[in-house]
Scaffold this active site. Structure first.
Site, PDB file in Angstrom:
ATOM      1  N   CYS A  34      25.613 -27.950  -6.801  1.00 56.10           N
ATOM      2  CA  CYS A  34      24.680 -28.534  -7.764  1.00 56.10           C
ATOM      3  C   CYS A  34      24.053 -27.436  -8.625  1.00 56.10           C
ATOM      4  CB  CYS A  34      23.581 -29.306  -7.025  1.00 56.10           C
ATOM      5  SG  CYS A  34      22.453 -30.193  -8.115  1.00 56.10           S
TER       6      CYS A  34
ATOM      7  N   ARG B 210      24.543 -41.559 -11.337  1.00 52.70           N
ATOM      8  CA  ARG B 210      23.600 -40.765 -10.546  1.00 52.70           C
ATOM      9  C   ARG B 210      22.732 -39.881 -11.428  1.00 52.70           C
ATOM     10  NH1 ARG B 210      22.525 -36.369  -7.094  1.00 52.70           N
ATOM     11  NH2 ARG B 210      21.907 -37.132  -5.041  1.00 52.70           N
TER      12      ARG B 210
END
Length: 551
Positions: free
Chosen positions: A354, A465
Protein backbone atom coordinates in the site's frame (compact mmCIF):
# COMPACT_ATOMS: atom_id res chain seq x y z
CA UNK A 1 36.35 -19.05 48.27
CA UNK A 2 36.75 -17.30 44.86
CA UNK A 3 40.25 -16.53 43.64
CA UNK A 4 40.56 -12.83 42.82
CA UNK A 5 43.22 -10.49 41.50
CA UNK A 6 42.79 -8.17 44.39
CA UNK A 7 40.19 -7.42 47.06
CA UNK A 8 36.68 -8.39 45.82
CA UNK A 9 34.97 -6.63 48.72
CA UNK A 10 36.64 -3.38 47.78
CA UNK A 11 35.62 -3.83 44.13
CA UNK A 12 31.99 -4.42 45.09
CA UNK A 13 31.82 -1.45 47.42
CA UNK A 14 33.29 0.78 44.71
CA UNK A 15 29.96 0.55 42.90
CA UNK A 16 28.10 2.09 45.86
CA UNK A 17 27.89 5.60 47.23
CA UNK A 18 29.92 6.37 50.32
CA UNK A 19 26.88 6.18 52.59
CA UNK A 20 25.58 2.89 51.14
CA UNK A 21 26.31 -0.67 52.12
CA UNK A 22 25.78 -4.06 50.49
CA UNK A 23 22.36 -5.42 51.49
CA UNK A 24 21.24 -8.93 52.31
CA UNK A 25 20.36 -10.59 48.95
CA UNK A 26 17.25 -12.26 50.38
CA UNK A 27 15.40 -8.93 50.66
CA UNK A 28 15.94 -7.96 46.98
CA UNK A 29 12.28 -8.36 45.93
CA UNK A 30 10.92 -6.45 48.95
CA UNK A 31 13.55 -3.76 48.43
CA UNK A 32 12.43 -3.33 44.84
CA UNK A 33 8.78 -2.93 45.87
CA UNK A 34 9.43 -0.52 48.71
CA UNK A 35 12.36 1.59 47.53
CA UNK A 36 12.01 1.77 43.73
CA UNK A 37 9.07 4.05 43.02
CA UNK A 38 9.39 3.95 39.23
CA UNK A 39 9.08 0.77 37.21
CA UNK A 40 11.32 -0.04 34.26
CA UNK A 41 10.14 1.22 30.89
CA UNK A 42 7.01 3.15 30.02
CA UNK A 43 3.31 2.57 30.37
CA UNK A 44 1.22 2.49 27.20
CA UNK A 45 -0.14 6.04 27.55
CA UNK A 46 3.34 7.52 27.92
CA UNK A 47 4.72 5.43 25.07
CA UNK A 48 2.03 6.44 22.59
CA UNK A 49 1.80 10.11 23.52
CA UNK A 50 1.97 11.58 20.01
CA UNK A 51 2.81 15.03 21.36
CA UNK A 52 5.99 13.65 22.91
CA UNK A 53 7.07 10.82 20.63
CA UNK A 54 5.18 11.45 17.38
CA UNK A 55 3.23 8.70 15.67
CA UNK A 56 4.80 5.32 16.34
CA UNK A 57 4.63 2.08 14.41
CA UNK A 58 5.48 -1.49 15.39
CA UNK A 59 9.26 -1.26 14.96
CA UNK A 60 9.53 1.79 17.21
CA UNK A 61 9.11 -0.02 20.54
CA UNK A 62 9.47 -3.28 22.45
CA UNK A 63 7.62 -4.94 25.30
CA UNK A 64 9.66 -5.62 28.44
CA UNK A 65 9.88 -9.19 29.78
CA UNK A 66 7.90 -10.31 32.81
CA UNK A 67 7.99 -13.40 35.03
CA UNK A 68 7.70 -16.89 33.52
CA UNK A 69 5.75 -19.29 35.73
CA UNK A 70 4.07 -21.51 33.14
CA UNK A 71 4.86 -23.36 29.88
CA UNK A 72 4.18 -21.62 26.56
CA UNK A 73 1.64 -24.31 25.68
CA UNK A 74 -0.60 -23.02 28.50
CA UNK A 75 -1.05 -19.61 26.84
CA UNK A 76 -4.68 -19.19 25.71
CA UNK A 77 -5.22 -17.32 22.44
CA UNK A 78 -9.03 -17.20 22.28
CA UNK A 79 -10.31 -13.76 21.32
CA UNK A 80 -13.42 -12.05 19.90
CA UNK A 81 -13.56 -10.99 16.26
CA UNK A 82 -17.05 -9.43 16.51
CA UNK A 83 -19.45 -8.71 19.34
CA UNK A 84 -20.96 -12.20 19.00
CA UNK A 85 -18.25 -14.41 17.49
CA UNK A 86 -14.98 -15.52 19.08
CA UNK A 87 -12.06 -17.39 17.55
CA UNK A 88 -9.55 -19.78 19.11
CA UNK A 89 -6.67 -17.86 17.50
CA UNK A 90 -6.31 -14.15 16.63
CA UNK A 91 -5.24 -14.47 12.97
CA UNK A 92 -7.21 -13.32 9.91
CA UNK A 93 -6.35 -13.33 6.21
CA UNK A 94 -7.02 -10.18 4.22
CA UNK A 95 -9.76 -9.88 1.54
CA UNK A 96 -7.26 -9.43 -1.30
CA UNK A 97 -7.49 -11.25 -4.61
CA UNK A 98 -3.95 -12.58 -4.21
CA UNK A 99 -4.54 -13.75 -0.62
CA UNK A 100 -7.99 -15.12 0.21
CA UNK A 101 -10.29 -17.32 -1.82
CA UNK A 102 -12.07 -20.45 -0.57
CA UNK A 103 -8.91 -22.53 0.00
CA UNK A 104 -7.32 -19.91 2.26
CA UNK A 105 -10.64 -19.27 4.05
CA UNK A 106 -11.10 -22.99 4.71
CA UNK A 107 -7.61 -23.55 6.08
CA UNK A 108 -7.55 -20.37 8.18
CA UNK A 109 -10.83 -21.46 9.79
CA UNK A 110 -9.55 -25.01 10.34
CA UNK A 111 -6.50 -23.57 12.12
CA UNK A 112 -8.65 -21.47 14.47
CA UNK A 113 -8.57 -18.16 12.60
CA UNK A 114 -10.69 -16.65 9.86
CA UNK A 115 -10.30 -15.97 6.15
CA UNK A 116 -12.14 -13.05 4.51
CA UNK A 117 -13.06 -13.91 0.91
CA UNK A 118 -12.22 -11.06 -1.48
CA UNK A 119 -14.82 -9.41 -3.75
CA UNK A 120 -12.73 -8.60 -6.83
CA UNK A 121 -14.84 -11.14 -8.74
CA UNK A 122 -18.47 -11.61 -9.75
CA UNK A 123 -21.07 -11.94 -7.00
CA UNK A 124 -21.81 -15.47 -8.20
CA UNK A 125 -18.16 -16.52 -7.95
CA UNK A 126 -17.82 -15.04 -4.48
CA UNK A 127 -21.03 -16.75 -3.29
CA UNK A 128 -19.72 -20.04 -4.68
CA UNK A 129 -16.54 -19.63 -2.63
CA UNK A 130 -18.61 -19.00 0.49
CA UNK A 131 -20.64 -22.15 -0.20
CA UNK A 132 -17.44 -24.20 -0.49
CA UNK A 133 -16.27 -22.93 2.90
CA UNK A 134 -19.62 -23.63 4.56
CA UNK A 135 -19.86 -27.16 3.12
CA UNK A 136 -16.29 -28.13 3.97
CA UNK A 137 -16.90 -29.18 7.55
CA UNK A 138 -20.22 -29.82 9.19
CA UNK A 139 -21.85 -31.47 12.13
CA UNK A 140 -25.17 -32.63 10.76
CA UNK A 141 -25.33 -31.63 7.08
CA UNK A 142 -28.87 -30.27 6.97
CA UNK A 143 -28.92 -29.59 3.21
CA UNK A 144 -26.93 -32.43 1.60
CA UNK A 145 -26.68 -32.75 -2.17
CA UNK A 146 -29.21 -35.48 -2.98
CA UNK A 147 -29.37 -37.51 -6.21
CA UNK A 148 -32.37 -39.10 -7.91
CA UNK A 149 -32.39 -42.62 -9.42
CA UNK A 150 -32.27 -41.01 -12.88
CA UNK A 151 -28.99 -39.17 -12.20
CA UNK A 152 -26.20 -40.60 -14.35
CA UNK A 153 -22.70 -41.61 -13.28
CA UNK A 154 -21.32 -38.81 -15.47
CA UNK A 155 -23.48 -36.23 -13.69
CA UNK A 156 -22.33 -37.58 -10.31
CA UNK A 157 -18.70 -37.11 -11.39
CA UNK A 158 -19.47 -33.52 -12.40
CA UNK A 159 -21.02 -32.87 -8.98
CA UNK A 160 -17.89 -34.26 -7.34
CA UNK A 161 -15.72 -31.84 -9.33
CA UNK A 162 -18.03 -28.95 -8.46
CA UNK A 163 -18.33 -29.56 -4.72
CA UNK A 164 -15.05 -31.30 -3.94
CA UNK A 165 -16.64 -34.39 -2.37
CA UNK A 166 -18.17 -37.51 -3.89
CA UNK A 167 -20.52 -39.02 -1.30
CA UNK A 168 -24.18 -38.42 -2.18
CA UNK A 169 -27.40 -40.01 -0.88
CA UNK A 170 -29.85 -41.31 -3.51
CA UNK A 171 -33.57 -40.95 -2.76
CA UNK A 172 -36.76 -41.93 -4.55
CA UNK A 173 -37.47 -38.46 -5.92
CA UNK A 174 -34.01 -36.84 -5.59
CA UNK A 175 -34.90 -34.50 -2.75
CA UNK A 176 -34.33 -34.23 0.96
CA UNK A 177 -37.02 -35.83 3.14
CA UNK A 178 -37.79 -38.53 0.61
CA UNK A 179 -37.09 -42.26 1.01
CA UNK A 180 -33.42 -43.19 1.06
CA UNK A 181 -32.58 -46.00 -1.39
CA UNK A 182 -28.78 -45.90 -1.55
CA UNK A 183 -25.48 -44.00 -1.35
CA UNK A 184 -22.97 -43.07 -4.03
CA UNK A 185 -19.27 -42.69 -3.14
CA UNK A 186 -16.20 -41.71 -5.13
CA UNK A 187 -15.10 -45.33 -5.25
CA UNK A 188 -18.40 -46.37 -6.85
CA UNK A 189 -18.05 -44.02 -9.82
CA UNK A 190 -14.30 -43.58 -10.17
CA UNK A 191 -13.64 -46.39 -12.67
CA UNK A 192 -17.13 -47.04 -13.96
CA UNK A 193 -16.80 -47.28 -17.77
CA UNK A 194 -20.21 -46.00 -18.87
CA UNK A 195 -21.00 -42.42 -17.77
CA UNK A 196 -24.59 -42.67 -19.04
CA UNK A 197 -25.55 -45.47 -16.62
CA UNK A 198 -27.85 -44.37 -13.79
CA UNK A 199 -26.32 -44.18 -10.34
CA UNK A 200 -28.63 -46.99 -9.19
CA UNK A 201 -26.39 -49.45 -11.06
CA UNK A 202 -23.35 -48.65 -8.90
CA UNK A 203 -24.75 -47.26 -5.64
CA UNK A 204 -24.39 -49.02 -2.29
CA UNK A 205 -27.58 -50.28 -0.69
CA UNK A 206 -26.04 -51.85 2.43
CA UNK A 207 -26.40 -48.72 4.54
CA UNK A 208 -25.81 -47.88 8.18
CA UNK A 209 -28.28 -45.21 9.34
CA UNK A 210 -29.23 -43.47 12.56
CA UNK A 211 -32.73 -42.36 13.61
CA UNK A 212 -33.84 -38.75 13.65
CA UNK A 213 -33.24 -37.24 17.08
CA UNK A 214 -29.81 -38.84 17.47
CA UNK A 215 -27.38 -36.39 19.08
CA UNK A 216 -24.17 -35.38 17.33
CA UNK A 217 -22.10 -37.27 19.92
CA UNK A 218 -24.18 -40.43 19.44
CA UNK A 219 -24.05 -40.12 15.65
CA UNK A 220 -20.28 -39.67 15.71
CA UNK A 221 -20.00 -42.83 17.85
CA UNK A 222 -22.06 -44.82 15.32
CA UNK A 223 -20.00 -43.44 12.43
CA UNK A 224 -16.67 -44.17 14.11
CA UNK A 225 -17.65 -47.82 14.69
CA UNK A 226 -18.89 -48.33 11.13
CA UNK A 227 -16.71 -48.66 8.05
CA UNK A 228 -18.86 -46.23 6.09
CA UNK A 229 -17.92 -42.77 4.90
CA UNK A 230 -21.37 -41.25 5.49
CA UNK A 231 -24.08 -41.72 8.08
CA UNK A 232 -27.59 -40.83 6.83
CA UNK A 233 -30.04 -39.67 9.50
CA UNK A 234 -33.55 -40.93 8.70
CA UNK A 235 -37.04 -40.55 10.15
CA UNK A 236 -39.46 -43.35 11.02
CA UNK A 237 -40.43 -43.74 7.32
CA UNK A 238 -36.77 -44.03 6.25
CA UNK A 239 -36.82 -40.54 4.71
CA UNK A 240 -33.42 -38.85 4.87
CA UNK A 241 -33.40 -35.69 7.02
CA UNK A 242 -29.64 -35.01 7.35
CA UNK A 243 -26.21 -36.52 6.85
CA UNK A 244 -22.99 -36.98 8.83
CA UNK A 245 -19.58 -37.37 7.18
CA UNK A 246 -16.59 -39.43 8.35
CA UNK A 247 -14.26 -36.83 6.83
CA UNK A 248 -15.77 -34.24 9.18
CA UNK A 249 -15.12 -36.57 12.11
CA UNK A 250 -11.46 -36.80 11.06
CA UNK A 251 -11.24 -33.02 10.68
CA UNK A 252 -12.45 -32.66 14.27
CA UNK A 253 -9.51 -34.82 15.36
CA UNK A 254 -6.90 -33.08 13.21
CA UNK A 255 -8.11 -29.50 13.71
CA UNK A 256 -9.30 -29.11 17.32
CA UNK A 257 -9.07 -25.29 17.16
CA UNK A 258 -11.31 -24.96 14.08
CA UNK A 259 -13.54 -21.89 13.96
CA UNK A 260 -17.03 -23.40 13.84
CA UNK A 261 -20.56 -22.36 14.62
CA UNK A 262 -21.72 -24.14 17.79
CA UNK A 263 -25.09 -25.24 16.42
CA UNK A 264 -24.27 -26.38 12.86
CA UNK A 265 -20.55 -27.19 13.31
CA UNK A 266 -19.93 -25.48 9.96
CA UNK A 267 -16.78 -23.42 9.48
CA UNK A 268 -17.22 -19.70 10.11
CA UNK A 269 -16.97 -17.74 6.88
CA UNK A 270 -16.42 -14.03 6.29
CA UNK A 271 -16.49 -12.15 2.99
CA UNK A 272 -15.93 -8.58 1.88
CA UNK A 273 -18.25 -6.31 -0.08
CA UNK A 274 -18.18 -2.65 -1.09
CA UNK A 275 -20.65 0.11 -0.27
CA UNK A 276 -22.22 0.63 -3.71
CA UNK A 277 -25.93 0.00 -4.36
CA UNK A 278 -25.14 -3.15 -6.36
CA UNK A 279 -23.32 -4.57 -3.34
CA UNK A 280 -26.71 -5.06 -1.70
CA UNK A 281 -27.50 -7.60 -4.41
CA UNK A 282 -24.10 -9.22 -3.88
CA UNK A 283 -24.81 -9.42 -0.15
CA UNK A 284 -28.08 -11.25 -0.75
CA UNK A 285 -26.24 -13.94 -2.71
CA UNK A 286 -23.63 -14.24 0.02
CA UNK A 287 -26.28 -14.48 2.74
CA UNK A 288 -28.06 -17.20 0.78
CA UNK A 289 -24.75 -19.09 0.60
CA UNK A 290 -24.49 -19.06 4.41
CA UNK A 291 -22.22 -16.09 5.14
CA UNK A 292 -21.58 -15.39 8.85
CA UNK A 293 -19.59 -12.13 8.83
CA UNK A 294 -19.58 -9.36 6.21
CA UNK A 295 -16.60 -7.01 6.02
CA UNK A 296 -17.21 -3.60 4.47
CA UNK A 297 -14.09 -3.05 2.42
CA UNK A 298 -13.01 0.58 2.10
CA UNK A 299 -9.69 2.37 2.48
CA UNK A 300 -11.50 5.18 4.31
CA UNK A 301 -14.49 3.83 6.19
CA UNK A 302 -15.86 7.08 7.59
CA UNK A 303 -18.25 7.80 4.72
CA UNK A 304 -21.98 8.27 4.26
CA UNK A 305 -21.90 5.26 1.93
CA UNK A 306 -20.58 2.91 4.61
CA UNK A 307 -22.77 4.29 7.37
CA UNK A 308 -25.89 3.77 5.25
CA UNK A 309 -24.73 0.26 4.29
CA UNK A 310 -24.18 -0.66 7.95
CA UNK A 311 -27.70 0.48 8.85
CA UNK A 312 -29.14 -1.41 5.86
CA UNK A 313 -27.39 -4.65 6.80
CA UNK A 314 -28.32 -4.45 10.49
CA UNK A 315 -31.94 -3.84 9.50
CA UNK A 316 -32.25 -6.46 6.75
CA UNK A 317 -29.84 -9.14 8.05
CA UNK A 318 -29.94 -9.06 11.86
CA UNK A 319 -28.19 -12.43 12.08
CA UNK A 320 -25.19 -11.21 10.09
CA UNK A 321 -22.25 -9.61 11.89
CA UNK A 322 -20.80 -6.47 10.25
CA UNK A 323 -17.17 -5.36 10.42
CA UNK A 324 -16.64 -1.75 9.34
CA UNK A 325 -13.55 0.21 8.32
CA UNK A 326 -10.91 1.00 7.63
CA UNK A 327 -10.38 3.63 10.30
CA UNK A 328 -7.38 5.15 12.09
CA UNK A 329 -8.93 7.86 14.27
CA UNK A 330 -11.40 7.92 17.13
CA UNK A 331 -13.69 10.26 15.17
CA UNK A 332 -13.89 7.81 12.28
CA UNK A 333 -14.59 4.93 14.64
CA UNK A 334 -17.32 6.78 16.53
CA UNK A 335 -19.49 7.22 13.43
CA UNK A 336 -19.28 3.54 12.50
CA UNK A 337 -19.89 2.37 16.08
CA UNK A 338 -22.96 4.61 16.27
CA UNK A 339 -24.22 3.09 13.01
CA UNK A 340 -24.09 -0.38 14.61
CA UNK A 341 -20.89 -2.20 13.56
CA UNK A 342 -19.97 -5.43 15.35
CA UNK A 343 -16.24 -4.97 14.72
CA UNK A 344 -13.74 -2.47 13.31
CA UNK A 345 -10.79 -2.81 10.97
CA UNK A 346 -7.88 -0.47 11.76
CA UNK A 347 -5.23 0.66 9.28
CA UNK A 348 -4.65 3.10 6.47
CA UNK A 349 -1.53 2.96 4.34
CA UNK A 350 0.44 0.51 6.51
CA UNK A 351 0.14 -2.58 4.30
CA UNK A 352 3.24 -3.92 2.55
CA UNK A 353 1.76 -3.27 -0.92
CA UNK A 354 0.00 0.00 0.00
CA UNK A 355 1.27 3.50 -0.89
CA UNK A 356 -1.69 5.56 0.36
CA UNK A 357 0.41 7.47 2.91
CA UNK A 358 3.05 8.28 0.31
CA UNK A 359 0.69 9.27 -2.53
CA UNK A 360 -2.25 10.78 -0.66
CA UNK A 361 -0.42 12.08 2.42
CA UNK A 362 -3.30 10.65 4.45
CA UNK A 363 -3.17 7.87 7.03
CA UNK A 364 -1.56 7.21 10.38
CA UNK A 365 1.29 5.08 11.75
CA UNK A 366 -0.16 1.73 12.71
CA UNK A 367 0.76 1.52 16.40
CA UNK A 368 -0.82 4.92 17.11
CA UNK A 369 -3.90 3.93 15.09
CA UNK A 370 -4.45 0.60 16.82
CA UNK A 371 -4.01 1.92 20.34
CA UNK A 372 -6.23 4.98 20.03
CA UNK A 373 -9.07 3.37 18.10
CA UNK A 374 -9.17 0.08 20.03
CA UNK A 375 -9.12 1.91 23.38
CA UNK A 376 -12.14 3.96 22.31
CA UNK A 377 -14.00 1.01 20.72
CA UNK A 378 -13.51 -1.11 23.83
CA UNK A 379 -15.78 1.28 25.73
CA UNK A 380 -18.61 0.12 23.47
CA UNK A 381 -17.70 -3.57 23.39
CA UNK A 382 -16.55 -3.44 19.75
CA UNK A 383 -13.55 -5.70 18.94
CA UNK A 384 -10.90 -4.34 16.58
CA UNK A 385 -8.71 -5.86 13.87
CA UNK A 386 -5.17 -4.54 13.38
CA UNK A 387 -5.01 -4.59 9.59
CA UNK A 388 -1.68 -4.01 7.87
CA UNK A 389 1.98 -3.69 8.70
CA UNK A 390 2.33 -7.27 10.02
CA UNK A 391 5.71 -8.60 8.93
CA UNK A 392 6.54 -11.13 11.66
CA UNK A 393 5.44 -12.70 14.95
CA UNK A 394 6.64 -9.69 16.92
CA UNK A 395 4.32 -7.37 15.01
CA UNK A 396 1.38 -9.68 15.79
CA UNK A 397 2.23 -9.49 19.50
CA UNK A 398 2.52 -5.71 19.40
CA UNK A 399 -0.78 -5.25 17.57
CA UNK A 400 -2.55 -7.39 20.17
CA UNK A 401 -0.81 -5.67 23.08
CA UNK A 402 -1.97 -2.29 21.78
CA UNK A 403 -5.60 -3.39 22.10
CA UNK A 404 -6.52 -5.19 18.88
CA UNK A 405 -8.48 -8.40 19.36
CA UNK A 406 -7.15 -9.90 16.13
CA UNK A 407 -4.62 -9.10 13.41
CA UNK A 408 -5.17 -9.27 9.66
CA UNK A 409 -2.39 -10.37 7.32
CA UNK A 410 -1.99 -9.96 3.57
CA UNK A 411 1.59 -10.13 2.32
CA UNK A 412 2.60 -12.48 5.14
CA UNK A 413 0.19 -15.12 3.78
CA UNK A 414 0.32 -14.31 0.06
CA UNK A 415 3.23 -16.68 -0.57
CA UNK A 416 1.54 -19.73 0.92
CA UNK A 417 0.21 -22.69 -1.02
CA UNK A 418 -3.41 -21.84 -0.19
CA UNK A 419 -3.34 -18.31 -1.64
CA UNK A 420 -4.70 -17.81 -5.18
CA UNK A 421 -2.35 -17.82 -8.15
CA UNK A 422 0.55 -19.88 -9.37
CA UNK A 423 4.18 -20.04 -8.32
CA UNK A 424 6.90 -18.86 -10.69
CA UNK A 425 10.67 -18.52 -10.54
CA UNK A 426 12.02 -14.98 -10.09
CA UNK A 427 15.01 -13.53 -11.94
CA UNK A 428 17.11 -14.47 -8.89
CA UNK A 429 16.03 -18.10 -9.21
CA UNK A 430 13.73 -18.04 -6.16
CA UNK A 431 10.23 -19.51 -5.98
CA UNK A 432 7.69 -16.68 -5.63
CA UNK A 433 4.00 -15.86 -6.01
CA UNK A 434 2.38 -12.71 -7.38
CA UNK A 435 1.05 -10.26 -4.78
CA UNK A 436 -0.62 -6.90 -5.31
CA UNK A 437 -2.33 -4.23 -3.30
CA UNK A 438 -6.03 -3.71 -4.01
CA UNK A 439 -5.18 -0.08 -4.84
CA UNK A 440 -2.69 -1.08 -7.51
CA UNK A 441 -3.43 -0.32 -11.16
CA UNK A 442 -3.48 -4.06 -11.89
CA UNK A 443 -6.20 -4.68 -9.30
CA UNK A 444 -8.27 -1.64 -10.28
CA UNK A 445 -8.23 -2.64 -13.96
CA UNK A 446 -8.97 -6.32 -13.34
CA UNK A 447 -12.07 -7.36 -15.30
CA UNK A 448 -12.90 -10.44 -13.20
CA UNK A 449 -15.21 -8.42 -10.98
CA UNK A 450 -17.90 -8.25 -13.60
CA UNK A 451 -17.02 -11.50 -15.37
CA UNK A 452 -16.29 -9.49 -18.50
CA UNK A 453 -19.73 -7.87 -18.51
CA UNK A 454 -20.33 -4.37 -19.81
CA UNK A 455 -19.02 -1.84 -17.34
CA UNK A 456 -17.06 -4.48 -15.43
CA UNK A 457 -13.93 -2.37 -15.39
CA UNK A 458 -15.88 0.36 -13.59
CA UNK A 459 -17.24 -1.90 -10.85
CA UNK A 460 -14.30 -3.93 -9.58
CA UNK A 461 -13.36 -4.08 -5.91
CA UNK A 462 -10.12 -2.15 -6.33
CA UNK A 463 -11.85 0.97 -7.62
CA UNK A 464 -14.73 0.69 -5.16
CA UNK A 465 -12.39 0.39 -2.20
CA UNK A 466 -10.62 3.61 -3.13
CA UNK A 467 -13.69 5.54 -4.39
CA UNK A 468 -12.29 5.60 -7.97
CA UNK A 469 -15.23 4.22 -9.98
CA UNK A 470 -15.90 7.45 -11.88
CA UNK A 471 -12.29 8.50 -12.41
CA UNK A 472 -11.03 8.86 -15.97
CA UNK A 473 -7.44 8.70 -14.71
CA UNK A 474 -6.66 6.10 -12.05
CA UNK A 475 -4.34 7.10 -9.21
CA UNK A 476 -2.62 4.06 -7.71
CA UNK A 477 -2.64 3.60 -3.94
CA UNK A 478 -0.93 0.22 -4.10
CA UNK A 479 1.75 -1.68 -5.98
CA UNK A 480 2.11 -5.07 -7.67
CA UNK A 481 4.99 -7.39 -6.89
CA UNK A 482 5.85 -10.86 -5.67
CA UNK A 483 6.51 -12.60 -2.37
CA UNK A 484 8.70 -15.57 -1.50
CA UNK A 485 7.19 -19.02 -1.11
CA UNK A 486 6.23 -19.75 2.50
CA UNK A 487 4.87 -23.27 2.08
CA UNK A 488 1.46 -24.28 3.38
CA UNK A 489 -0.49 -22.31 5.98
CA UNK A 490 -0.96 -25.63 7.78
CA UNK A 491 2.70 -25.25 8.82
CA UNK A 492 3.17 -21.49 8.67
CA UNK A 493 0.19 -20.51 10.84
CA UNK A 494 1.12 -22.99 13.63
CA UNK A 495 4.59 -21.41 13.59
CA UNK A 496 3.01 -17.96 14.07
CA UNK A 497 0.84 -19.26 16.90
CA UNK A 498 3.74 -20.99 18.65
CA UNK A 499 5.77 -17.80 18.39
CA UNK A 500 2.87 -15.81 19.80
CA UNK A 501 2.55 -18.19 22.76
CA UNK A 502 6.28 -17.98 23.51
CA UNK A 503 6.16 -14.19 23.32
CA UNK A 504 3.32 -13.99 25.83
CA UNK A 505 5.25 -16.40 28.03
CA UNK A 506 8.25 -14.02 27.96
CA UNK A 507 5.94 -11.14 28.89
CA UNK A 508 4.49 -13.26 31.70
CA UNK A 509 0.89 -13.33 30.46
CA UNK A 510 -1.14 -16.55 30.15
CA UNK A 511 -3.80 -15.23 27.77
CA UNK A 512 -4.60 -12.40 25.41
CA UNK A 513 -7.16 -11.15 27.92
CA UNK A 514 -4.45 -11.01 30.61
CA UNK A 515 -2.12 -9.22 28.18
CA UNK A 516 -4.67 -6.50 27.46
CA UNK A 517 -5.46 -6.10 31.16
CA UNK A 518 -1.74 -5.89 31.98
CA UNK A 519 -1.30 -3.15 29.40
CA UNK A 520 -4.28 -1.22 30.79
CA UNK A 521 -3.13 -1.34 34.43
CA UNK A 522 0.53 -0.66 33.64
CA UNK A 523 1.88 -4.09 34.59
CA UNK A 524 3.05 -4.68 31.03
CA UNK A 525 5.78 -2.17 30.24
CA UNK A 526 7.24 -0.84 27.00
CA UNK A 527 10.48 0.73 25.81
CA UNK A 528 11.14 3.04 22.85
CA UNK A 529 13.72 1.89 20.30
CA UNK A 530 16.20 4.22 18.70
CA UNK A 531 17.49 3.51 15.21
CA UNK A 532 20.62 2.03 16.79
CA UNK A 533 18.51 -0.16 19.06
CA UNK A 534 16.59 -1.48 16.07
CA UNK A 535 19.86 -2.34 14.34
CA UNK A 536 21.13 -4.03 17.50
CA UNK A 537 17.94 -6.07 17.81
CA UNK A 538 18.33 -7.50 14.33
CA UNK A 539 20.99 -9.81 12.92
CA UNK A 540 24.32 -7.98 12.83
CA UNK A 541 28.06 -8.62 12.79
CA UNK A 542 27.83 -11.83 10.73
CA UNK A 543 29.60 -12.49 7.45
CA UNK A 544 26.61 -14.57 6.31
CA UNK A 545 23.63 -16.29 7.91
CA UNK A 546 20.63 -18.49 7.15
CA UNK A 547 17.39 -17.14 8.62
CA UNK A 548 15.28 -20.30 8.90
CA UNK A 549 12.10 -19.44 10.82
CA UNK A 550 10.71 -22.89 11.65
CA UNK A 551 11.15 -26.60 11.01
Amino acid sequence: MPLTNGDIAAATNAQLAADQKVLDHTIAVDFLKNEYKHQDGLDIQTLLDSKTHGGLTYNDFLLLPGYIGFPASDVALETPVTKRISLKTPLLSSPMDTVTEHSMAIHMALLGGLGVVHHNCSAEDQAEMVRKVKRYENGFILDPVVLSPQTTVGEAKQLKEKWGFGGFPVTENGTLRSKLIGMITSRDIQFHPNPTDPVTTVMSTDLVTAPSGTTLTEANAVLSKSKKGKLPIVDSDHNIVSLLSRSDLMKNLHYPLASKLPHSKQLICAAAIGTRPEDKERLQKLADAGLDIVVLDSSQGNSIFQIEMIKFIKGQYPGLDVIGGNVVTVAQAANLIAAGVDGLRIGMGSGSACITQEVMAVGRPQAASVFNVSTFAARFGVPCIADGGIQNVGHIVKGLALGASTVMMGGLLAGTTESPGNYFVSHEGKLVKAYRGMGSIDAMEDKKAGSGAKGAIKSDAGKARYFSEGDRLLVAQGVSGSVLDRGSVTKFVPYLLAGLQHSLQDIGMKSLMALREGVRNGTVRFELRTVSAQAEGNVHGLHSFDKKLYS
